[in-house]
Structures are given as structure tokens and as C-alpha cells.
Design a protein around this motif. Sequence first.
Motif, mmCIF file in Angstrom:
data_model
loop_
_atom_site.group_PDB
_atom_site.id
_atom_site.type_symbol
_atom_site.label_atom_id
_atom_site.label_comp_id
_atom_site.label_asym_id
_atom_site.label_seq_id
_atom_site.Cartn_x
_atom_site.Cartn_y
_atom_site.Cartn_z
ATOM 1 N N HIS A 136 77.048 57.418 29.770
ATOM 2 C CA HIS A 136 78.537 58.261 29.378
ATOM 3 C C HIS A 136 79.325 59.315 30.239
ATOM 4 N N GLY A 137 79.288 58.139 31.377
ATOM 5 C CA GLY A 137 79.918 58.767 32.351
ATOM 6 C C GLY A 137 79.539 59.533 33.534
ATOM 7 N N LEU A 138 78.248 60.292 33.505
ATOM 8 C CA LEU A 138 77.400 61.405 34.360
ATOM 9 C C LEU A 138 76.056 60.728 35.668
ATOM 10 N N ASN A 139 76.220 61.054 36.184
ATOM 11 C CA ASN A 139 75.570 60.176 37.605
ATOM 12 C C ASN A 139 74.411 61.214 37.262
ATOM 13 N N PRO A 140 73.059 60.504 37.118
ATOM 14 C CA PRO A 140 72.028 61.245 37.116
ATOM 15 C C PRO A 140 71.552 62.443 37.655
ATOM 16 N N GLY A 141 71.766 62.144 39.249
ATOM 17 C CA GLY A 141 71.577 63.334 39.705
ATOM 18 C C GLY A 141 72.394 64.956 39.833
ATOM 19 N N GLU A 142 73.898 64.428 38.874
ATOM 20 C CA GLU A 142 74.423 65.495 38.081
ATOM 21 C C GLU A 142 73.604 66.218 37.308
ATOM 22 N N VAL A 143 72.791 66.125 36.274
ATOM 23 C CA VAL A 143 71.738 66.518 35.455
ATOM 24 C C VAL A 143 70.411 66.473 35.810
ATOM 25 N N ASP A 144 70.228 67.925 35.506
ATOM 26 C CA ASP A 144 68.376 68.149 35.328
ATOM 27 C C ASP A 144 67.901 68.526 34.112
ATOM 28 N N LEU A 145 67.130 67.187 33.255
ATOM 29 C CA LEU A 145 67.097 67.329 31.789
ATOM 30 C C LEU A 145 65.690 67.883 32.092
ATOM 31 N N GLN A 146 65.264 68.161 31.690
ATOM 32 C CA GLN A 146 63.380 69.500 31.688
ATOM 33 C C GLN A 146 62.342 68.510 31.346
ATOM 34 N N ALA A 147 61.409 68.984 31.332
ATOM 35 C CA ALA A 147 60.170 68.110 30.331
ATOM 36 C C ALA A 147 60.553 69.312 29.045
ATOM 37 N N GLY A 148 60.842 70.640 28.808
ATOM 38 C CA GLY A 148 60.204 70.927 27.854
ATOM 39 C C GLY A 148 61.816 70.970 27.117
ATOM 40 N N ALA A 149 62.955 70.768 27.558
ATOM 41 C CA ALA A 149 64.278 69.785 26.091
ATOM 42 C C ALA A 149 64.010 68.533 25.770
ATOM 43 N N VAL A 150 63.512 67.892 26.626
ATOM 44 C CA VAL A 150 63.265 67.157 26.071
ATOM 45 C C VAL A 150 62.231 66.500 24.747
ATOM 46 N N LYS A 151 60.593 67.415 25.254
ATOM 47 C CA LYS A 151 59.819 67.607 24.386
ATOM 48 C C LYS A 151 60.433 68.283 22.833
ATOM 49 N N LYS A 152 60.905 69.445 22.674
ATOM 50 C CA LYS A 152 62.266 69.701 21.806
ATOM 51 C C LYS A 152 63.054 68.606 21.025
ATOM 52 N N ILE A 153 63.830 68.043 21.463
ATOM 53 C CA ILE A 153 64.434 66.923 20.973
ATOM 54 C C ILE A 153 63.856 65.908 20.293
ATOM 55 N N ILE A 154 62.775 65.583 21.462
ATOM 56 C CA ILE A 154 61.314 64.681 20.062
ATOM 57 C C ILE A 154 61.058 65.678 19.182
ATOM 58 N N LEU A 155 60.380 66.506 19.534
ATOM 59 C CA LEU A 155 59.972 66.928 17.856
ATOM 60 C C LEU A 155 60.428 67.757 16.799
ATOM 61 N N ASP A 156 61.134 68.138 17.691
ATOM 62 C CA ASP A 156 62.965 68.903 16.038
ATOM 63 C C ASP A 156 64.050 68.445 15.927
ATOM 64 N N TYR A 157 64.411 67.069 16.945
ATOM 65 C CA TYR A 157 65.781 66.647 15.965
ATOM 66 C C TYR A 157 65.226 64.977 16.059
ATOM 67 N N THR A 158 64.040 64.627 16.075
ATOM 68 C CA THR A 158 63.583 63.072 15.574
ATOM 69 C C THR A 158 62.256 63.006 14.884
ATOM 70 N N ARG A 159 62.155 61.876 13.224
ATOM 71 C CA ARG A 159 61.362 61.929 13.442
ATOM 72 C C ARG A 159 61.145 60.489 12.760
ATOM 73 N N GLU A 160 60.223 60.403 13.887
ATOM 74 C CA GLU A 160 60.277 58.415 13.671
ATOM 75 C C GLU A 160 58.991 58.031 14.367
ATOM 76 N N ALA A 161 58.951 56.602 14.143
ATOM 77 C CA ALA A 161 57.539 55.857 14.847
ATOM 78 C C ALA A 161 57.831 55.339 16.568
ATOM 79 N N GLY A 162 59.023 54.610 15.933
ATOM 80 C CA GLY A 162 60.505 54.208 17.345
ATOM 81 C C GLY A 162 60.953 55.032 18.439
ATOM 82 N N LEU A 163 62.061 54.325 18.594
ATOM 83 C CA LEU A 163 62.165 55.629 20.052
ATOM 84 C C LEU A 163 63.835 55.671 18.678
ATOM 85 N N ARG A 164 64.634 54.836 18.183
ATOM 86 C CA ARG A 164 66.085 54.106 18.022
ATOM 87 C C ARG A 164 66.405 56.127 17.606
#
Length: 682
Positions: A423-451
Motif C-alpha cells: 500500500h505504498g507505506l514504508n514499514p518504518g513510517e508506521v508503528d502498529l502497537q501490539a495492542g492494536a494488533v490484538k484488537k484487530i484479531i479479537l474484534d475484527y476477525t472470527r476465523e481459525a486461519g489468517l485470511r
Amino acid sequence: MKWFRKKSDNTSQSDPEISSDRKESSPPSDPFADELRKRMESAGLPDHIRIVARDEYERLVKTDKSSPEFALAHNYLEFILSLPWNVTTKDDLDLTRAKDLLDARHYGLSIVKERILEFLAVKSLHSRQHAKILLADDEVIARENLSIIFEGEGFDVTAVANGLEAITAMEKDPADILVTDLKMDGMDGLQLLQEVRRRWPDTGVIMLTGYATVKSAVSAMLKGADQYLGKPVNLTKLRDYVMELLSRNQRIQSLRGPVLCFTGPPGTGKTSIGKAIAEAMGRKFFRLSLAGLRDEAELRGHRRTYVGAMAGRILQGIQKTGVRNPVIMLDEMDKVIGDSQGDATAVLLEMLDPEQNSSFVDNYLGQPFDLSGVLFIATANIVERIPAPLRDRMEEIEFSSYTLSEKQEIATRFLIPSQLRQHGLNPGEVDLQAGAVKKIILDYTREAGLRGLEKQVAALCRKLARKVLDGGESSGVLKVEGADIQNIMGSPPHFTTTAKSAPKVGLATGLVWTENGGEILFVEAAQMRGNKQLILTGSLGDVLQESAQTALSFLRSSFETFNLSPEFFESSDIHVHIPAGAVTKEGPSAGVTITVAILSMLTGRPVRQDVAFSGEISLLGDVLPVGGIREKVMAATRAGIKTVVLPEKCDQAVRSIESEVLENIEVRLVSRLEEVVELALL
């Protein structure tokens, strides 16, 4: 090759050469035909294919080029020449490299990786073994000469003087190839041949004799000899025969290896693990999707008599890879359609059966092609949908659901950097915190895999890209914390089912397995005046309805055990309901949960809502084992359950669960419903 030389009508068939005056009257050579003939001569075709190609070539050169038959014959010859009849890749069986590659490509899946490394280890050990040759000859000089020759070529050679000594040697260490003289003292070659064929049928046997006659040759071949040579021995022929028999024996041994079948929910890495196996072994990879396949001609091809006929997708894949031993992934095998219009599973049975796939016949080719060198890997979401004969030919390797920590690690290591770059972003430009990743997993996905997680990360990256451009945030690091996720991505798309807080009468929490992993569900029970009806609602399947009937019958027959009135069902109806009625529910796992809900309603004792149940029941009150234990325990943890009650016979499945999954939950194993009641009801 003489069989390509054309003769005039007056040339005698017994004359192998064409006389000079005949050559002068022959028509001028065709460059197209000459080039095709040269390609056929240098292609190294097997004998049976060379004969077919010769006949087709002779028919082709006599056909007018404007005729449709010319194009059909030419296409058929081109297809024969394009197949890798003798081209293979050498396996790279370095286990350390394979382990490093699997770890680099995939995080987690430790059990799957261990099984794959075991598979490669067996192939590695097998490849290190030297072929064993047993020489049986009463002439010392003949034994010594042949021993020197074969030892120089890397064989393990044992030399004996007669058949009796050969039998003793075979009993100690069976040989791959037996080269035996015909006339020997004690036990001659024919007697030895009969004994070897009876006790060691896979051993190749080459018969040698200084008294070669047609009668003795026929007798030896009828009794099971693979080849027959007269003395003095033509060493070139003997070497060729030994290598041919050795190749056959190695193929038979390699066929005893398994056909792997990766099973598990979508998005758990089945296809990508197959690619990693091919890369680790140094083999070419070809993926064949079987979803929706119903016509066996898709796999086996059409006969050449049909207009537009072509080979099946199996030989097309072999042709595309250019080798005879690729890794072929049969993806989505559980979605093959079998009906009155055709059944592709019959072709799959032949492909995966080691006794048949060495001579797989494609309808277009019309000749056997050896698929024994192919490593087949199948994938399926629900293995029970695969026909039993097919399952019998495969070894199932289960891909379990990813844990929360595994998803966080995979997202941090692989998904987020990849999506940021896309998406045209440098990984060094965005700092996605562990809490943000956890919230995406728990609240925005419902699956066994990763798609689903990958899609949500991609959605977040799109919004961050817009935020960078609109807000001028291109300089500096854009930090995203857990509290920012809902503001950026909006409300969560899924309603997360959590455990109830206070104990309730007639409400029990059950655990179920679905294609997308484990889930919790609630079973409600109510009693009202009526005429002895058991009402079941919630889109329950036949097995679930039978579980409810079994639960009620058990309670009626055990009314004294639970202090129930013997007439509790005489003038009343009992209603059992499982919410989310739009979703069809089926399976045996809810028997215990239904029993607890009904008993709670009848006794007025509330059910603990921090306890969840899974297990089937018998009419006598035994708690029977069920499957999907790991996914169910993970679902209980996500829902806030503190205690999980499981059948005692699921003890082994519980022991195999990672300590991380069991860290915040208590597992209680029971064998009788009385034990469940003590744990569940207040």
C-alpha cells in the motif's frame, strides 16, 4: 534409427538397407519431417512409446499437410515429445536446510513441520543406502570378476558358490538383485529362483549360463527370472539389466511412502506448506484445484477421436513442469463433485494408488505414463467429505487453528510489513502497537486461519495511507495503538459471544467445532403445561435432535438419582432451544450440555456460567468422547470461560494441546453425568 527410413514399393521387407538406385528415385526429403525425425531419435523415448511415435510419424509423412488429420497427428507427436519421459530433478534432502526454510516461511505449525521433517528423513536415509547385489556362481574367477565390476560402481556385493549359500545370504540380508548361474552343485539356479520368488518376490533375478538354449531360457523365464544371459557375459547388457531391475525395485520401495493429505480450516497454510516442501526438496511445484470438478475427462483427458481433444490436467501439469517427479498439490479435494454426470474420484483413486499410478493412462495419450515419481499432496477443509477409498490411500496431517499469540507473531513478522509495502507505506513510517494488533484479531476477525486477518490489516493500511496523505503525516512515524483502531476502522463487524456473568436456571454453555474453528453456544430449556412433547428449535440436525431425546430419556429413567418427580413429563412439554436459529447446527457434542440445561430447569438449580461442556451421552449416563478438543478449548478461553468439562476419554487430546492454550483455563475430565452435575449446578 532405421525404423524411420522410408522404402519404395518394390523394396523387399527383408532388406534392411535401401539400394543406391532406389535412393536416386526417392522423392526429395522434407525439412519438416527430417527435423521431426531427429527430435524423435534424440528424445530418449521408452520402447513402447517409440513404437507408437514411429507409427504416427509414418502416417504423418504420408498425409497431405492441408488435411485435418495432419494437424491432429502433428499435435499428438508434439505432445509425446514434450513430455519428460526421462527427466527428473534430484531431491535435496538436507534436513537442516528444510527446517530453516519451513521456519522462515511459516510461524507455528510445529506438529505439521515435525511430520514433514520425518517424511524427508525417511527419504534421506533411503537414498543413502547402497544397492545390494548377490552373485551366485560356482566359478571362482567369474564371481571375482563380477564382484570387482559391481563394487567399482558403488554396489554392495556378496558372492557365494551355490544356491544353498545364496539362500543363507538372503536370510541374513536380502539383496535387491540376484545374479545366478544356472548349473551349480547343491542347489542349481532354477531351484534357487523358485525359492527366491517364494520368499523374496521383490528381488530381481538375472540368470546366467554357459549352456544357453531356448528351452532353458523359456523354463527360467516361466519360473520367474527377470532376464536371461548366456556366457561369456556381455557386461554392457548385464549392467543395463541390473540398472533396469534396480530402478524398478527402488520405485516399488518409494511407492510405499505416504500420500500426504493436509486437513484443517481455511487459511491455516496448507497450500503454502506444500510449496515450501517442494522448495525444500528442490522439486518443481504444480497446483491443481479440484473444487467443483465433476468430469473425469478434466483429469484423464479426451480421446483423440473427439474434435478439440486434449490431454488431462495431470499430464498437462507434468508437461508444464518439465520433469517426471514434481510435487503436485491436489487442492480442495473435499469439494470434488460426484454425480450421475461423472465421478472424478475414480481417476484420483488410480493416481494415488501406488499399485496403479506407475502406468497411468491418459485418454489423449493412450499409453501408460509413470506417475510413481510424483509426490502428491492433497488438501481438504473437511476430510469427512472425501470418499473412504480415497482417504484410505492418504495420511492425514491436521492443521489446527492458530492461537492468539501465533496470530500476533505472524501479523507482526509477515502480514503487516507485506501489506504496508503493497500500500505504498514504508514499514518504518508506521508503528502498529501490539495492542492494536490484538484488537484487530479479537474484534475484527472470527476465523481459525489468517485470511480474514490479512484482509483487515490491508483495510487498515488503506486507511493509514489516506491518513498520511490527507494529514500531511509523511514526516515522522505514525503510531497506532489499540484505542485508535475503532476510530480508524469503525465498529467491529462481528458480535463476539462471551460467557454470561450470573448463574441461570435452564441455561448451559456448550462448545462446538465449526469449519472456522471452535465456538461457544447456549442451550436453553423451558417447561410448560402440555401433553408430553419434546420441542426442539434452533435449526437442529438429526444427530442433535437424537441427543436431546437421549438426554430426556436418561433423566426420566434416572429420576430417583436426581430427586425428580416420576411424573415430571406426564402433563407437560419440554422445549429445548439453541439460539441463532438461522444457522444449521449438527453434531454429537451437545448431549451433555442439553442434559445439564434440562436438569437445571427441572430442579431449579442454576448453572454456573463460567463452565462450558462438550461431550455426547449414552442412554445409561456415560459421557462419550468427541473431537475438535483444541479448538473448543481455545473458544472457551476467548469467551471468558474458566472451566471446561470434557469426556475422560479425551485425555490424550488434552495432553497434546499446547501449554499456552491451557494457561488460563481449568480442564475437568468426567466419565458420568453425575460428575458433570456436581461441577455444573449450584
